[in-house]
Scaffold this motif. Structure first.
Motif, PDB file in Angstrom:
ATOM      1  N   HIS A 262       4.239  -0.383  -9.260  1.00  0.00           N
ATOM      2  CA  HIS A 262       5.145  -0.035  -8.736  1.00  0.00           C
ATOM      3  C   HIS A 262       5.606  -0.890  -7.447  1.00  0.00           C
ATOM      4  O   HIS A 262       6.774  -0.851  -8.332  1.00  0.00           O
ATOM      5  CB  HIS A 262       5.730   1.092  -8.058  1.00  0.00           C
ATOM      6  CG  HIS A 262       4.656   2.188  -9.119  1.00  0.00           C
ATOM      7  ND1 HIS A 262       4.538   3.320  -8.886  1.00  0.00           N
ATOM      8  CD2 HIS A 262       4.633   2.383 -10.694  1.00  0.00           C
ATOM      9  CE1 HIS A 262       4.424   4.290  -9.464  1.00  0.00           C
ATOM     10  NE2 HIS A 262       4.742   3.740 -10.897  1.00  0.00           N
ATOM     11  N   PHE A 263       4.580  -1.755  -6.696  1.00  0.00           N
ATOM     12  CA  PHE A 263       5.209  -2.895  -5.926  1.00  0.00           C
ATOM     13  C   PHE A 263       5.665  -4.044  -6.377  1.00  0.00           C
ATOM     14  O   PHE A 263       7.103  -4.787  -6.525  1.00  0.00           O
ATOM     15  CB  PHE A 263       4.096  -3.056  -4.918  1.00  0.00           C
ATOM     16  CG  PHE A 263       4.138  -3.977  -3.707  1.00  0.00           C
ATOM     17  CD1 PHE A 263       6.093  -3.650  -2.989  1.00  0.00           C
ATOM     18  CD2 PHE A 263       3.857  -4.862  -3.331  1.00  0.00           C
ATOM     19  CE1 PHE A 263       6.045  -4.298  -2.015  1.00  0.00           C
ATOM     20  CE2 PHE A 263       4.014  -6.269  -2.037  1.00  0.00           C
ATOM     21  CZ  PHE A 263       5.070  -5.275  -1.978  1.00  0.00           C
ATOM     22  N   GLU A 264       4.924  -4.127  -7.663  1.00  0.00           N
ATOM     23  CA  GLU A 264       5.012  -6.022  -8.330  1.00  0.00           C
ATOM     24  C   GLU A 264       6.747  -5.441  -8.798  1.00  0.00           C
ATOM     25  O   GLU A 264       7.217  -6.586  -8.681  1.00  0.00           O
ATOM     26  CB  GLU A 264       4.256  -6.077  -9.331  1.00  0.00           C
ATOM     27  CG  GLU A 264       4.921  -7.398 -10.414  1.00  0.00           C
ATOM     28  CD  GLU A 264       3.499  -6.993 -11.145  1.00  0.00           C
ATOM     29  OE1 GLU A 264       2.237  -6.769 -11.379  1.00  0.00           O
ATOM     30  OE2 GLU A 264       4.029  -7.789 -12.588  1.00  0.00           O
ATOM     31  N   LEU A 265       6.869  -4.536  -9.440  1.00  0.00           N
ATOM     32  CA  LEU A 265       8.175  -4.538  -9.680  1.00  0.00           C
ATOM     33  C   LEU A 265       9.680  -3.942  -8.793  1.00  0.00           C
ATOM     34  O   LEU A 265      10.621  -4.930  -8.995  1.00  0.00           O
ATOM     35  CB  LEU A 265       8.708  -2.870 -10.983  1.00  0.00           C
ATOM     36  CG  LEU A 265       7.887  -2.560 -12.388  1.00  0.00           C
ATOM     37  CD1 LEU A 265       7.366  -1.161 -12.814  1.00  0.00           C
ATOM     38  CD2 LEU A 265       8.515  -3.890 -13.126  1.00  0.00           C
ATOM     39  N   ARG A 266       9.324  -3.219  -7.407  1.00  0.00           N
ATOM     40  CA  ARG A 266       9.907  -3.644  -6.497  1.00  0.00           C
ATOM     41  C   ARG A 266      10.538  -4.819  -5.674  1.00  0.00           C
ATOM     42  O   ARG A 266      11.339  -5.118  -5.580  1.00  0.00           O
ATOM     43  CB  ARG A 266       9.327  -2.659  -5.759  1.00  0.00           C
ATOM     44  CG  ARG A 266      10.027  -0.804  -5.648  1.00  0.00           C
ATOM     45  CD  ARG A 266       9.747  -0.188  -5.139  1.00  0.00           C
ATOM     46  NE  ARG A 266       8.582   1.202  -5.314  1.00  0.00           N
ATOM     47  CZ  ARG A 266       8.546   2.476  -4.908  1.00  0.00           C
ATOM     48  NH1 ARG A 266       7.712   1.631  -3.831  1.00  0.00           N
ATOM     49  NH2 ARG A 266       8.706   3.578  -4.901  1.00  0.00           N
ATOM     50  N   ALA A 312       0.217  -8.519  -6.630  1.00  0.00           N
ATOM     51  CA  ALA A 312       1.532  -7.589  -7.644  1.00  0.00           C
ATOM     52  C   ALA A 312       2.812  -8.184  -6.666  1.00  0.00           C
ATOM     53  O   ALA A 312       3.648  -8.421  -8.073  1.00  0.00           O
ATOM     54  CB  ALA A 312       1.143  -6.626  -7.559  1.00  0.00           C
ATOM     55  N   GLY A 313       2.422  -8.038  -5.847  1.00  0.00           N
ATOM     56  CA  GLY A 313       4.568  -8.329  -5.225  1.00  0.00           C
ATOM     57  C   GLY A 313       4.764  -9.524  -5.447  1.00  0.00           C
ATOM     58  O   GLY A 313       5.852 -10.110  -5.217  1.00  0.00           O
ATOM     59  N   ILE A 314       4.107 -10.623  -5.370  1.00  0.00           N
ATOM     60  CA  ILE A 314       4.281 -12.412  -5.266  1.00  0.00           C
ATOM     61  C   ILE A 314       4.835 -12.545  -5.973  1.00  0.00           C
ATOM     62  O   ILE A 314       5.461 -12.703  -7.664  1.00  0.00           O
ATOM     63  CB  ILE A 314       3.147 -12.369  -4.121  1.00  0.00           C
ATOM     64  CG1 ILE A 314       3.115 -13.084  -3.000  1.00  0.00           C
ATOM     65  CG2 ILE A 314       3.721 -13.985  -4.884  1.00  0.00           C
ATOM     66  CD1 ILE A 314       1.900 -13.920  -2.237  1.00  0.00           C
ATOM     67  N   GLU A 315       3.618 -11.962  -7.547  1.00  0.00           N
ATOM     68  CA  GLU A 315       4.148 -12.586  -8.868  1.00  0.00           C
ATOM     69  C   GLU A 315       4.868 -11.886  -9.682  1.00  0.00           C
ATOM     70  O   GLU A 315       5.726 -12.435 -10.255  1.00  0.00           O
ATOM     71  CB  GLU A 315       2.697 -12.236  -9.693  1.00  0.00           C
ATOM     72  CG  GLU A 315       1.806 -12.660  -9.651  1.00  0.00           C
ATOM     73  CD  GLU A 315       0.287 -12.628  -9.795  1.00  0.00           C
ATOM     74  OE1 GLU A 315      -0.278 -11.238 -10.170  1.00  0.00           O
ATOM     75  OE2 GLU A 315      -0.748 -12.684  -9.615  1.00  0.00           O
ATOM     76  N   GLY A 316       5.458 -11.011  -8.845  1.00  0.00           N
ATOM     77  CA  GLY A 316       6.057  -9.436  -9.081  1.00  0.00           C
ATOM     78  C   GLY A 316       8.313 -10.674  -9.621  1.00  0.00           C
ATOM     79  O   GLY A 316       9.048 -10.220 -10.227  1.00  0.00           O
ATOM     80  N   GLN A 317       7.859 -11.656  -8.783  1.00  0.00           N
ATOM     81  CA  GLN A 317       9.385 -11.499  -8.021  1.00  0.00           C
ATOM     82  C   GLN A 317       9.264 -13.249  -9.851  1.00  0.00           C
ATOM     83  O   GLN A 317       8.254 -13.854 -10.208  1.00  0.00           O
ATOM     84  CB  GLN A 317       9.315 -12.263  -7.004  1.00  0.00           C
ATOM     85  CG  GLN A 317       8.368 -11.328  -6.002  1.00  0.00           C
ATOM     86  CD  GLN A 317       8.711 -12.487  -4.582  1.00  0.00           C
ATOM     87  OE1 GLN A 317      10.056 -12.895  -4.701  1.00  0.00           O
ATOM     88  NE2 GLN A 317       8.039 -11.494  -4.181  1.00  0.00           N
ATOM     89  N   LYS A 318      10.958 -13.929  -9.813  1.00  0.00           N
ATOM     90  CA  LYS A 318      10.646 -14.453 -10.633  1.00  0.00           C
ATOM     91  C   LYS A 318      11.173 -16.499 -10.046  1.00  0.00           C
ATOM     92  O   LYS A 318      11.229 -17.093 -10.313  1.00  0.00           O
ATOM     93  CB  LYS A 318      12.257 -14.560 -10.492  1.00  0.00           C
ATOM     94  CG  LYS A 318      12.831 -13.541 -11.716  1.00  0.00           C
ATOM     95  CD  LYS A 318      13.435 -14.175 -13.066  1.00  0.00           C
ATOM     96  CE  LYS A 318      12.876 -12.748 -13.992  1.00  0.00           C
ATOM     97  NZ  LYS A 318      13.415 -11.593 -14.218  1.00  0.00           N
TER      98      LYS A 318
END
Ligand code: SPV
Ligand code: MG
Length: 454
Positions: A262-266, A312-318
């Motif tokens: 969820h954090f990755e998406l957020r 995950a929070g870093i990888e989720g970003q563009k």
């Protein structure tokens, strides 16, 4: 046009053609140039009449404790200025005052606007004195109030503060020499106070550098407990409303960050919105407010699982616009400084851009035990603190112990609650409102507060 000219003796003109660390300066103009407007062009064109124009562009370091960082970086401002016909060269002015620059380059002509408010008057006298000492010429141009950047409507400035610009601004603040002060904002109005507040202390202009979106105050404002009950979309809407009317970066209290998936998406959404940083705390299960400490059951996260969440929070970003900051709950949960240090090391290794060390003690001793030690192994990783309970320690003392960011996490909401409670009580007690008028903003003031109301 008010202008003061001093004749330059002929011998000075010849002598100074070869001076200044290999850099010839005929005409010197100093600028911050937050936004290029035709007021600047007027000054530069006038300067050009006196010869080759060198602009001394104020660096972030020069602006420390004087002004908020400009929206555009030094390099962006330099590029704009260099593209102008009336500018021959741009150099970095690293100091707020002119002493060093005049000493080093001894420009033939020094051009400045005639707005030298307050303490700046002393700077003007000093400039004249220095120019006189070597026969430099002082050209003073009437300040064009029409172009005062400070007078640009907040809406326009906010429009310029793009999501990306706020993220960049936050990273620049962390790279700068300054102590970063972040104020809690639970509403756009509270944020506007933080946006505009300036106080002079010891000759320095101090202001807040950004906002804190607090889970405690956002929840309390909604009449809900601080247990991650307020849904994330409501938290993000609050931030969006704050961004609508302000320009400064915002750091979000993202609680535990939820599940890594969820954090990755957020973080992708947060990044798109221009949130500068998300702080996640290393707890699991039902999160309770940290200031409750061990009075309530709270569980600290497994180190490797929390590292995965950071990743995950870093990888989720563009484009990696949002900084993920790891918040250490070791001191809150009585696990000690060594546990905090071990975790901090692991979290930084996982990609955290900064660490926040939290404590609910009345004195900052355990926080300092952490910061002093952490600084030795990680000299460049910013440390964030929230001195809500150890509130007697001064900002500069925290800075001396290596702290980079101070978050004043709940004070705006606490202030407003007390003020509202007092008024509500007084209305009933007095049967009218006359008694409390001095404690509240007047109708006249509130109608003027927000541009466009009248
Ligand atoms: C908040 O402001 O919600 C925080 C800081 O997380 S604290 O309340 O001290 O836990
Ligand atoms: Mg919180």
């Amino acid at each position: 046009m008010r202008r003061m000219l001093r004749r330059l003796p002929r011998y000075c003109q010849i002598r100074r053609n070869f001076e200044g660390a290999g850099h010839l300066i005929e005409v010197y103009v100093s600028m911050t140039m937050e936004i290029l407007h035709n007021g600047h062009l007027k000054v530069l064109k006038e300067a050009k009449r006196h010869g080759r124009v060198t602009v001394g562009l104020l660096t972030d370091a020069a602006l420390e404790n004087k002004k908020a960082l400009p929206l555009l970086s030094f390099e962006q401002r330099r590029e704009i200025l260099e593209s102008l016909d009336c500018v021959d060269a741009v150099i970095a002015q690293d100091t707020w005052g002119f002493d060093a620059i005049l000493e080093q380059y001894k420009p033939n002509v020094f051009v400045h606007g005639d707005k030298w408010d307050g303490p700046l008057q002393g700077m003007r006298d000093r400039v004249i004195e220095q120019l006189k000492s070597y026969g430099g010429q002082f050209v003073e141009l009437p300040y064009s109030h029409e172009f005062d950047t400070g007078s640009i409507a907040p809406q326009m400035t906010a429009a310029l503060a793009s999501p990306y610009a706020r993220q960049k601004a936050f990273r620049r603040l962390l790279e700068s020499q300054r102590l970063v002060r972040i104020l809690e904002a639970h509403s756009p109005l509270a944020a506007l106070i933080g946006e505009n507040m300036q106080v002079e202390r010891d000759g320095k202009i101090l202001q807040f550098d950004g906002f804190w979106s607090s889970s405690l105050t956002d929840s309390t404002e909604m009449g809900l407990p601080d247990i991650e009950a307020l849904d994330v979309s409501r938290r993000l809407q609050n931030i969006d409303e704050i961004y609508e009317v302000t320009t400064k970066p915002l750091v979000m209290d993202a609680d535990t960050g939820g599940k890594p998936e969820h954090f990755e998406l957020r973080t992708r959404t947060m990044e798109r919105m221009g949130i500068a940083a998300a702080i996640i705390e290393d707890k699991t299960g039902l999160k309770k407010n940290s200031l409750l400490g061990t009075d309530v059951p709270q569980t600290q996260a497994d180190v490797s699982e929390f590292c995965e969440k950071i990743q995950a929070g870093i990888e989720g970003q563009k484009y990696n616009g949002l900084m993920v900051i790891a918040r250490l709950e070791s001191l809150i949960l009585g696990k000690g400084v060594d546990d905090a240090l071990m975790r901090a090391d692991a979290y930084v290794g996982a990609g955290a851009g900064a660490v926040m060390i939290h404590s609910k003690e009345k004195e900052p001793d355990e926080v300092f035990a952490f910061t002093d030690q952490f600084r030795k192994t990680h000299p460049d990783v910013p440390i964030v603190v929230v001195p809500s309970s150890y509130n007697r320690v001064k900002d500069h003392e925290l800075q001396e112990h290596g702290v980079k960011v101070i978050i004043y996490a709940n004070h705006m909401l606490r202030a407003s609650y007390k003020a509202m409670e007092k008024v509500a009580q007084a209305i009933l007690a007095n049967g009218r409102t006359a008694e409390i008028e001095d404690d509240i903003i007047s109708i006249k003031q509130i109608l003027k507060l927000i541009p466009g109301t009248t």
